[in-house]
Design a protein around this motif. Structure first.
Motif, short mmCIF file in Angstrom:
data_model
loop_
_atom_site.label_atom_id
_atom_site.label_comp_id
_atom_site.label_asym_id
_atom_site.label_seq_id
_atom_site.Cartn_x
_atom_site.Cartn_y
_atom_site.Cartn_z
N VAL A 124 -2.97 0.14 -3.99
CA VAL A 124 -2.59 -1.15 -3.42
C VAL A 124 -2.28 -2.08 -4.58
O VAL A 124 -3.09 -2.23 -5.49
CB VAL A 124 -3.72 -1.75 -2.57
CG1 VAL A 124 -3.25 -3.02 -1.88
CG2 VAL A 124 -4.23 -0.75 -1.55
N SER B 253 3.60 -2.97 3.76
CA SER B 253 3.68 -4.16 2.91
C SER B 253 3.78 -5.41 3.77
O SER B 253 4.16 -5.34 4.94
CB SER B 253 4.89 -4.08 1.97
OG SER B 253 6.09 -4.44 2.62
N LEU C 194 0.86 -1.19 0.00
CA LEU C 194 0.00 0.00 0.00
C LEU C 194 0.89 1.23 0.00
O LEU C 194 1.83 1.33 0.80
CB LEU C 194 -0.88 0.03 1.25
CG LEU C 194 -1.44 1.41 1.65
CD1 LEU C 194 -2.54 1.84 0.68
CD2 LEU C 194 -1.97 1.39 3.08
N MET D 216 -5.73 -5.51 5.51
CA MET D 216 -5.13 -4.35 4.87
C MET D 216 -6.21 -3.35 4.44
O MET D 216 -6.13 -2.16 4.77
CB MET D 216 -4.30 -4.78 3.66
CG MET D 216 -3.83 -3.63 2.77
SD MET D 216 -2.45 -2.71 3.47
CE MET D 216 -1.08 -3.69 2.85
N ALA E 107 3.38 0.86 -7.43
CA ALA E 107 2.45 1.53 -6.52
C ALA E 107 2.54 3.05 -6.67
O ALA E 107 1.51 3.74 -6.69
CB ALA E 107 2.74 1.12 -5.07
N PHE F 204 -7.09 -0.08 -6.42
CA PHE F 204 -6.92 -1.44 -5.91
C PHE F 204 -6.63 -2.36 -7.10
O PHE F 204 -7.49 -2.57 -7.95
CB PHE F 204 -8.23 -1.82 -5.21
CG PHE F 204 -8.16 -3.01 -4.31
CD1 PHE F 204 -7.64 -2.90 -3.04
CD2 PHE F 204 -8.65 -4.24 -4.71
CE1 PHE F 204 -7.61 -3.98 -2.18
CE2 PHE F 204 -8.63 -5.33 -3.88
CZ PHE F 204 -8.10 -5.20 -2.60
#
Length: 280
Positions: free
Chosen positions: A107, A73, A18, A85, A127, A142
């Motif tokens: 994410v 992570s 993330l 998460m 990311a 996501f």
């Protein structure tokens, strides 16, 4: 003299990562130069972001916080790790709205070397690219690959379908096809994330304040971000307004939500300003 043992070479793990940061952080920091209350509020918000890393209990979890950014992570093999998460992220998004801030992030999953001192790898680059070039507006997007990871490592007693269902409770599909974590609707904020239902009208009012400020911003690039948030806010407000009377168990609750400003005129003006800027 005995030979010193050669340290083992670093290796990438396959990890879920993330990456989030504040929306409009530079402008916020500028205000802290002359506004002591803003500075205090910002430090509290940064503390809240840091707490996000404490809301999960994955054994392989690593957390790195720098300036306005947070990276969490963990190894993809963690049991029910995806659920915990996304739960932590949505709770943090809700907390930050209450403090007057919005977050943007992504994410994803991939090769990453993440320790207390080091953070490097293709997954970090992915990311960052997702956050800066795809998310764009105040949303945490996501990677669909995360759903597959959730199915492979469910909580004991959950089938893969059940684990996926729990994760998808937090996730919506945006107009551009991107999955993102919902922090606006009653279903996600109250039913799934657990905010006290009585606090939801006040929560929407906080969003309304942020939206009004954003749509009045002089920078059209900022306006575009808040038009996205306005669309989500307006849809939820209209959903309550359209509820058939027989399904309204608490009219005062619904009235508190529908009494919030629609910003329809302001949003129309903002779209015109945006269109004019793009055509100039």
């Amino acid at each position: 003299m005995p030979k010193l043992k050669k340290p083992s070479a670093p290796r990438y793990d396959k990890r879920i990562i993330l990456f989030i940061d504040f929306l409009g952080f530079k402008e916020v920091v500028e205000r802290t130069k002359t506004d002591v209350d803003e500075f205090s509020r910002l430090i509290d918000a940064l503390e809240s972001i840091g707490v996000a890393g404490e809301l999960t209990t994955n054994a392989s979890q690593q957390v790195t916080q720098f300036s306005d950014s947070l990276v969490i992570s963990y190894k993809v093999s963690e049991t029910s790790g995806v659920f915990w998460m996304v739960n932590a992220i949505v709770l943090t998004l809700i907390q930050l709205v209450g403090q007057g801030y919005l977050l943007r992030g992504a994410v994803t999953i991939g090769k990453l070397y993440h320790t207390q001192r080091h953070l490097v790898g293709p997954a970090m680059l992915t990311a960052y690219e997702m956050e800066s070039k795809v998310a764009c507006v105040p949303r945490v997007i996501f990677d669909p690959k995360i759903i597959k990871a959730a199915r492979r490592h469910p909580q004991p007693g959950h089938t893969p379908d059940e684990e996926e269902s729990y994760v998808r409770h937090f996730v919506k599909t945006d107009l551009d096809g991107q999955l993102y974590l919902d922090f606006v609707t009653w279903k996600s904020v109250v039913e799934v994330a657990g905010l006290d239902s009585d606090a939801y009208p006040e929560y929407l009012a906080k969003l309304a304040t942020l939206i009004e400020t954003g749509l009045n911003h002089e920078d059209v690039r900022v306006i575009e971000k808040y038009l996205w948030l306005h669309r989500a806010y307006a849809a939820e407000r209209e959903r309550f307004a359209a509820m058939p009377a027989q399904y309204v168990h608490d009219p005062e609750y619904v009235d508190a939500i529908t009494a919030l400003p629609s910003f329809s005129v302001l949003a129309t003006k903002a779209r015109k300003r945006l269109g004019a800027a793009k055509n100039s």
